[in-house]
Design a protein around this motif. Structure first.
Motif, PDB file in Angstrom:
ATOM      1  N   SER A 229       0.860  -1.301   0.016  1.00  0.00           N
ATOM      2  CA  SER A 229      -0.077   0.062  -0.061  1.00  0.00           C
ATOM      3  C   SER A 229       0.947   1.367   0.067  1.00  0.00           C
ATOM      4  O   SER A 229       2.057   1.091   0.415  1.00  0.00           O
ATOM      5  N   THR A 230       0.172   2.323  -0.638  1.00  0.00           N
ATOM      6  CA  THR A 230       1.102   3.547  -0.560  1.00  0.00           C
ATOM      7  C   THR A 230       0.216   4.590  -0.591  1.00  0.00           C
ATOM      8  O   THR A 230      -1.064   4.831  -0.780  1.00  0.00           O
ATOM      9  N   TYR A 231       0.644   5.826  -0.165  1.00  0.00           N
ATOM     10  CA  TYR A 231      -0.195   7.285  -0.293  1.00  0.00           C
ATOM     11  C   TYR A 231       0.809   8.083  -0.834  1.00  0.00           C
ATOM     12  O   TYR A 231       1.957   8.390  -0.404  1.00  0.00           O
ATOM     13  N   LEU A 232       0.363   8.980  -1.853  1.00  0.00           N
ATOM     14  CA  LEU A 232       1.270  10.092  -2.535  1.00  0.00           C
ATOM     15  C   LEU A 232       0.228  11.200  -2.463  1.00  0.00           C
ATOM     16  O   LEU A 232      -1.031  11.097  -2.981  1.00  0.00           O
ATOM     17  N   LYS A 233       0.913  12.359  -2.077  1.00  0.00           N
ATOM     18  CA  LYS A 233       0.168  13.796  -2.079  1.00  0.00           C
ATOM     19  C   LYS A 233       0.867  14.695  -2.720  1.00  0.00           C
ATOM     20  O   LYS A 233       2.009  14.902  -2.496  1.00  0.00           O
ATOM     21  N   LEU A 234       0.298  15.280  -3.769  1.00  0.00           N
ATOM     22  CA  LEU A 234       0.731  16.313  -4.537  1.00  0.00           C
ATOM     23  C   LEU A 234       0.229  17.537  -4.064  1.00  0.00           C
ATOM     24  O   LEU A 234      -1.126  17.866  -3.711  1.00  0.00           O
ATOM     25  N   ARG A 235       1.255  18.749  -3.908  1.00  0.00           N
ATOM     26  CA  ARG A 235       0.615  19.839  -3.365  1.00  0.00           C
ATOM     27  C   ARG A 235       1.388  21.098  -3.803  1.00  0.00           C
ATOM     28  O   ARG A 235       2.686  20.678  -4.559  1.00  0.00           O
ATOM     29  N   ASP A 236       1.225  22.399  -3.480  1.00  0.00           N
ATOM     30  CA  ASP A 236       1.917  23.366  -4.059  1.00  0.00           C
ATOM     31  C   ASP A 236       3.054  23.567  -3.324  1.00  0.00           C
ATOM     32  O   ASP A 236       4.143  23.808  -4.191  1.00  0.00           O
ATOM     33  N   ARG A 237       3.350  23.318  -2.121  1.00  0.00           N
ATOM     34  CA  ARG A 237       4.812  23.367  -1.447  1.00  0.00           C
ATOM     35  C   ARG A 237       5.244  21.780  -0.790  1.00  0.00           C
ATOM     36  O   ARG A 237       4.196  21.149  -0.607  1.00  0.00           O
TER      37      ARG A 237
ATOM     38  N   VAL B 745       7.079  30.911 -17.737  1.00  0.00           N
ATOM     39  CA  VAL B 745       6.264  31.297 -16.871  1.00  0.00           C
ATOM     40  C   VAL B 745       6.593  33.023 -16.791  1.00  0.00           C
ATOM     41  O   VAL B 745       7.593  33.281 -16.204  1.00  0.00           O
ATOM     42  N   ARG B 746       5.445  33.715 -17.264  1.00  0.00           N
ATOM     43  CA  ARG B 746       5.612  35.142 -17.410  1.00  0.00           C
ATOM     44  C   ARG B 746       4.835  35.669 -16.286  1.00  0.00           C
ATOM     45  O   ARG B 746       4.781  37.082 -16.129  1.00  0.00           O
ATOM     46  N   GLU B 747       3.961  34.924 -15.635  1.00  0.00           N
ATOM     47  CA  GLU B 747       3.166  35.544 -14.430  1.00  0.00           C
ATOM     48  C   GLU B 747       3.277  34.941 -13.378  1.00  0.00           C
ATOM     49  O   GLU B 747       3.057  33.387 -13.305  1.00  0.00           O
ATOM     50  N   LEU B 748       3.713  35.554 -12.327  1.00  0.00           N
ATOM     51  CA  LEU B 748       3.968  34.697 -10.909  1.00  0.00           C
ATOM     52  C   LEU B 748       2.944  34.688 -10.058  1.00  0.00           C
ATOM     53  O   LEU B 748       2.027  35.329 -10.257  1.00  0.00           O
ATOM     54  N   PRO B 749       2.993  33.689  -9.465  1.00  0.00           N
ATOM     55  CA  PRO B 749       3.854  32.620  -8.994  1.00  0.00           C
ATOM     56  C   PRO B 749       3.798  31.439 -10.245  1.00  0.00           C
ATOM     57  O   PRO B 749       2.604  31.321 -10.857  1.00  0.00           O
ATOM     58  N   VAL B 750       4.920  30.773 -10.231  1.00  0.00           N
ATOM     59  CA  VAL B 750       4.707  29.348 -11.129  1.00  0.00           C
ATOM     60  C   VAL B 750       4.002  28.592 -10.293  1.00  0.00           C
ATOM     61  O   VAL B 750       4.386  28.075  -9.183  1.00  0.00           O
ATOM     62  N   ARG B 751       2.997  27.830 -11.006  1.00  0.00           N
ATOM     63  CA  ARG B 751       1.910  27.067 -10.398  1.00  0.00           C
ATOM     64  C   ARG B 751       2.099  25.714 -11.182  1.00  0.00           C
ATOM     65  O   ARG B 751       2.569  25.637 -12.329  1.00  0.00           O
ATOM     66  N   ILE B 752       1.452  24.888 -10.520  1.00  0.00           N
ATOM     67  CA  ILE B 752       1.547  23.268 -11.078  1.00  0.00           C
ATOM     68  C   ILE B 752       0.638  23.289 -12.307  1.00  0.00           C
ATOM     69  O   ILE B 752       0.943  22.690 -13.174  1.00  0.00           O
ATOM     70  N   GLU B 753      -0.288  24.203 -12.365  1.00  0.00           N
ATOM     71  CA  GLU B 753      -1.092  24.429 -13.589  1.00  0.00           C
ATOM     72  C   GLU B 753      -0.410  24.741 -14.804  1.00  0.00           C
ATOM     73  O   GLU B 753      -0.604  24.587 -16.059  1.00  0.00           O
ATOM     74  N   ASP B 754       0.808  25.686 -14.594  1.00  0.00           N
ATOM     75  CA  ASP B 754       1.547  26.149 -15.641  1.00  0.00           C
ATOM     76  C   ASP B 754       2.345  24.997 -16.140  1.00  0.00           C
ATOM     77  O   ASP B 754       2.802  24.811 -17.428  1.00  0.00           O
ATOM     78  N   LEU B 755       3.120  24.255 -14.999  1.00  0.00           N
ATOM     79  CA  LEU B 755       4.034  23.105 -15.651  1.00  0.00           C
ATOM     80  C   LEU B 755       3.243  21.949 -16.238  1.00  0.00           C
ATOM     81  O   LEU B 755       3.905  21.201 -16.877  1.00  0.00           O
TER      82      LEU B 755
END
Lengths: 331, 763
Positions: A229-237, B745-755
């Motif tokens: 089993s595994t858990y993966l979390k994708l997030r902004d930071r 990316v010319r509009e900050l911040p760089v987001r996952i949706e850009d990438l």
């Protein structure tokens, strides 16, 4: 914060006796926050921190019983959980911060409320206030036309698009946990899939608990033999941040084919999102990228993106494919 | 570095010196503004407008007035002794010129419309929540697209004919770059404790400028300057948001006078997203022209910057454009666009940080078009003199910054094709951005007192915003006298002290050094004269110029110890038995102390300094890692090289630069204040929804100071740091992102949706 009265319950019996018109408080990591924002305005708080529900015990059938008061940290670092249910340990440790995990409880996390920004702005009905059917039924949903990058793409209705924020619940959905409650009408059990409710027309009803019922513990079924089993979390930071997309997978592969599979997703649903569509697409199939991609496609087939969160559909697919790879890897 | 291994005497300048106030902070002993409590103190809580534009139709405080503990309710028509400050006709600066509650209009969401003062904080909060305000609401304008602006767009720095040069350039680039509203989030919240004694105000503030705060508040409160004292001994950082007074200061002071009781007010984190400044949204169009072989022929930098309805704040995005590169044709235009937002404020590297994001991104893009290496392209266009002001540079080593940074990060192994570099199963990318910030010597007065107890006191109405100013003073005194650091008392953060500089613009250090040095030397000269003239002195009859002070002792020249390591912080170990302790001289002369004052003459009045362009320079090289399979981007390395003159305290200096790079990383990847388009509310007004880097996000950071002294700025050669560390980080990261992912990316911040738009995939 509104004025409230405060009762400390020494045992389950007393807690249930005081429950009428009250809210139980355990770790308080969501409740106190929302009380400060006037989103929650309980007249009475019943403190259940003294209840003897803080044990993790092996069950005779090989399952695991987790007391409702077991703190997230203790559960995450439990040897039994790390060994037999790694997906749960990983999910817990990906959530919040160590300080919050030290306070937050198993029962409380089942009831964690959404981080929808509009839900958290209580001044509905005044200019500048936001409609929120979850907070105040019948006032509309400000998120639909608002900033909804963090919102759900699965299980939404035109009444509510709020994301369920818990990581723990995603793992428990994949583990098919069973929730034990006790209330005025006695004890009963609720299957995990039936516990959280879709918003539908009634987003303020978030779960199957009835008035006065208290969660006492959560049972995990016996670990599936030979499964990973595994858990993966994708997030902004990298840390201390809610999921944009997450996935919990329990899988067993035999002879290159998937013989057992449970898939749940977080960050994308209005409730912890068990994907039976993905499971159906995978069961009996060869454990390869084509099957994983087909499963991801199936899992998100009904996704309904909002103006700011279309990216979550693609992100959730990638999250699922990677999790399936990890859970089915032979090495 | 352990205290007892610090270099001694003059060697302490430039060393890694631990902060002398460090233990006060780590032990919780340092008292910040709202840590101050007084008998009879009451608490004020402000009420915010929950519309973004309109007027107050009615405000019902009747319930609040009857609530327990409430002593005062303030709102429009009910605030005493607060006057308007006219920023352009005085020597001070205010953040938001409109006095609180001065009319019934609402200009931005969250504007203070009332305040409640009560015996306890809880009572004040409860009463504030009970105030009922009805509004005539209008739709606020918080549009992020600033293109519809049709007002004045003044030109500046024009040289040559940029439009003609662009039209005829062999290679051109025309791109628009956008930076969002970013909110200052210092750890310490804004707050004020105001005390009125019937005649005088004492305001305990978190301000980056006690002198400015006093100038402004004396006008706002309608009393002479002498009747206002500002105390700000410790500040939990400001980043520019605490440079100038905000309305909570007036509210607390007015209430204190009305009630004749001390009043405390704190601006909470939610309020700080609307009421205490932000870096405004910018939209910058850059047009570059170059010859086929990569020589710049034209730069056109047209930018819009957003401001509030009432305050003329310009984020000067074009400030570095005229002198960073050599280019014969250039123009910068500015458009100030009003929105229904609170007053913007300078935020670390104002102007330069968004401005260089645009200019340096454009330089990277043009280098690609030219098929030139971005470092080579810059070296080719390096400026020999400031072509904007037509002056020579006082000291500029930007070329060396580029080449040093390139060497450190391994730039020669970079391949420009996106997705062409891999490591450990991940794609990597390298990028570059240059930095610059102006330097100046601003006025400062400091006094130094040699005390009979063997201690040295230095006093200056500047303040330490967390950057190490206390320690800089102690270093100067120690360098000149040898008195150990633990016998030096530095008094800052009090407007009753000799006037010192605002801690802003990275100019405090260069301002305080000459004043502190002159004051010390002048006190020592007087000491030596006294030592030579006293009948009982062992130096009686000697020439004062043959005497010196060393290790805190008066001695004959030549008896001083050579430079050694070992005692500067710790007075327990005496190095030299030569001469006599300076306090013995004071005792012999029956003096309660010797005080002398030193002044720093500003560079703008210095005929020599005026002949030079004064700036610091630097650059950042960033490396990112990209996993397309899960759209995960991480910054893995940032190498930063700075040419900021001589660094006085390498510890505090490195610390500042590390923090600045981290802030730059937050700007690049995370930070954006989002205003709800219907209400104008900053909707992500908390640390869960407005994200900044965590420790887990931090790459390997490598800071290098070239350390070339700039003696045009002052005799130490120190220019100042702080702002520059953040400038240039964002273009370095976005260029590295492009190198790894193929997404510009010319509009900050760089987001996952850009990438997610990246077409770079696993082979």
């Amino acid at each position: 914060m509104e004025t409230f009265s405060y009762v400390k319950a020494p045992n389950v019996e007393k807690a249930l006796a005081s429950a009428d018109g009250a809210k139980f408080i355990a770790g308080g990591t969501t409740l106190v926050d929302l009380m400060k924002l006037y989103v929650e305005t309980p007249k009475t708080l019943v403190d259940i921190n003294l209840l003897p529900l803080d044990k993790i015990e092996k069950l005779p059938d090989g399952g695991l019983r987790i007391g409702a008061m077991v703190r997230n940290s203790d559960l995450a670092w439990s040897e039994e959980v790390k060994k037999s249910y790694p997906v749960l340990s990983e999910a817990l440790l990906s959530g919040a911060s160590p300080q919050l995990r030290n306070m937050a409880t198993t029962g409380g996390n089942l009831l964690q409320r959404t981080r929808c920004m509009y839900f958290r702005e209580p001044s509905a009905g005044t200019p500048g206030g936001y409609g929120c059917n979850k907070r105040t039924p019948g006032t509309g949903c400000a998120a639909v036309d608002g900033f909804n990058r963090m919102h759900a793409v699965l299980g939404t209705s035109d009444k509510c698009i709020a994301t369920h924020p818990s990581d723990m619940c995603v793992a428990m959905a994949a583990l098919e946990a069973v929730i034990h409650v006790e209330g005025p009408k006695g004890k009963r059990t609720i299957a995990f899939a039936d516990f959280h409710k879709l918003p539908g027309e009634t987003p303020h009803i978030e779960n199957a608990l009835e008035a006065g019922e208290l969660i006492t513990h959560v049972d995990l079924p016996k670990p599936v033999e030979g499964a990973k089993s595994t858990y993966l979390k994708l997030r902004d930071r990298a840390s201390y941040e809610f999921a944009l997309a997450s996935a919990a997978v329990v899988a067993r592969v035999e002879g290159g084919h998937i013989r057992y599979i449970r898939v749940a997703m977080g960050g994308v649903g209005t409730k912890p999102w068990r994907s039976r569509e993905a499971e159906a697409a995978l069961m009996g199939k060869p454990a390869n990228e084509a099957a994983f991609k087909a499963a991801a496609q199936a899992a998100l087939a009904k996704a309904k993106p909002q103006k700011d969160n279309a990216f979550k559909v693609e992100l959730a697919k990638r999250c699922l494919v990677r999790s399936l790879k990890t859970a089915t890897a032979t090495a | 570095m352990a205290m007892d291994t610090l270099p001694h005497a003059a060697g302490i300048i430039g060393a890694v010196v631990p902060r002398i106030d460090g233990s006060l902070k780590t032990t919780g002993t340092a008292r910040y503004a709202v840590d101050h409590n007084f008998p009879n103190l009451v608490h004020a809580v402000a009420v915010q407008a929950n519309i973004g534009k309109g007027r107050i139709r009615s405000l019902d405080a009747s319930a609040a007035e009857k609530m327990p503990g409430v002593v005062l309710v303030m709102h429009h028509g009910k605030i005493d002794n607060v006057y308007r400050f006219y920023p352009h006709e005085s020597d001070g600066t205010i953040s938001e010129a409109r006095p609180p509650f001065s009319d019934d209009k609402v200009y931005y969401w969250g504007q203070f419309v009332a305040a409640v003062v009560a015996e306890t904080l809880e009572q004040a909060k409860a009463a504030a929540a009970s105030i009922k305000v009805e509004y005539e609401a209008e739709t606020p304008d918080v549009k992020t697209d600033l293109s519809d602006f049709d007002g004045e767009r003044p030109e500046s720095w024009k040289r040559g004919d940029p439009d003609k040069a662009l039209a005829s350039a062999a290679i051109t680039l025309d791109q628009t770059y956008v930076t969002p509203v970013e909110t200052h989030n210092p750890m310490e919240l804004h707050g004020t404790v105001a005390v009125w004694d019937g005649e005088n105000y004492t305001l305990y503030e978190c301000t980056q400028g006690v002198v400015n705060h006093r100038v402004v508040m004396s006008q706002v409160l309608g009393v002479p300057r002498e009747n206002v004292r500002i105390i700000s001994r410790f500040i939990g950082s400001g980043f520019g948001g605490k440079l100038f007074p905000w309305p909570q200061s007036s509210i607390a002071a007015s209430a204190a006078r009305t009630l004749n009781r001390p009043v405390k007010i704190s601006v909470d984190r939610r309020m700080m997203f609307s009421n205490t400044g932000h870096r405004p949204h910018t939209q910058q169009r850059i047009r570059l022209g170059a010859t086929q072989d990569g020589k710049l022929t034209a730069i056109r930098h047209d930018f819009f910057t957003q401001t509030s309805q009432l305050d003329d704040f310009v984020e000067h995005c074009g400030e570095q454009t005229p002198f960073l590169y050599s280019c014969p044709n250039l123009v910068v235009t500015t458009g100030m666009v009003r929105r229904n937002v609170g007053a913007p404020a300078p935020m670390r590297g104002p102007g330069a940080v968004p401005g260089l994001f645009a200019l340096e991104s454009a330089m990277n893009e043009l280098a690609e078009k030219l098929k030139m290496d971005p470092v080579e392209f810059r070296l080719k266009n390096d400026a020999e003199r400031d072509e904007g002001k037509n002056l020579p540079f006082s000291s500029r080593h930007l070329k060396e910054c580029w080449t040093t940074g390139a060497e450190k990060i391994g730039w020669k192994n970079r391949t420009p094709e996106p997705g062409s570099m891999r490591r450990n199963g991940k794609f990597t990318g390298l990028g570059l951005g240059s930095a610059s910030w102006s330097a100046a010597r601003i006025p400062c007065t400091a006094s130094v007192e040699l005390c009979p107890n063997g201690r040295v006191c230095v006093r200056c109405a500047t303040q330490d915003i967390g950057t190490g100013t206390y320690t800089i003073f102690a270093q100067v005194i120690h360098a000149a006298t040898g008195v150990p650091l633990d016998r030096i008392d530095v008094f800052l953060g009090d407007s009753s002290l000799p006037e010192g500089p605002t801690s802003g613009g990275s100019m405090a250090t260069s301002a305080v050094l000459p004043a502190a040095t002159t004051a010390t030397n002048s006190a020592v000269t007087r000491l030596l004269h006294i030592a030579a003239s006293l009948p009982d002195s062992p130096f009686h009859g000697m020439k004062p110029e043959n005497l010196a002070i060393s290790n805190g002792r008066v001695m004959q020249k030549g008896d001083q110890q050579p430079k050694v390591v070992g005692v500067s912080m710790n007075s327990g170990r005496q190095l030299s038995a030569n001469g006599i302790p300076f306090e013995e001289v004071l005792k012999m002369a029956n003096l309660s102390g010797i005080t002398a004052t030193g002044k720093t003459a500003p560079s703008f009045e210095d005929p020599k300094a005026k002949q030079y362009s004064l700036h610091s320079y630097g650059c950042h090289f960033a490396e990112v890692e990209w996993e397309p399979e899960i759209a995960r981007l991480r910054v893995s390395r940032v190498v930063s090289v700075f040419d900021c003159g001589r660094i006085i305290n390498k510890g505090a200096g490195t610390n500042q630069m590390l923090g600045a790079v981290v802030m730059g990383l937050g700007m690049s990847l995370f930070e954006e204040t989002v205003h709800d388009h219907r209400t104008g509310q900053p909707i992500n007004n908390n640390f869960a929804d407005y994200i900044v880097p965590t420790i887990a996000d931090l790459p390997d950071l490598d800071i290098t100071f070239l350390d070339y002294p700039d003696y045009i700025v002052n005799e130490y050669g120190a220019r100042g740091i702080g702002e520059i560390g953040m400038a240039g980080v964002a273009p370095a990261i976005t260029d590295a992102v492009y190198n790894a992912t193929g997404v510009r990316v010319r509009e900050l911040p760089v987001r996952i949706e850009d990438l997610l738009k990246s077409t770079i995939h696993e082979a």
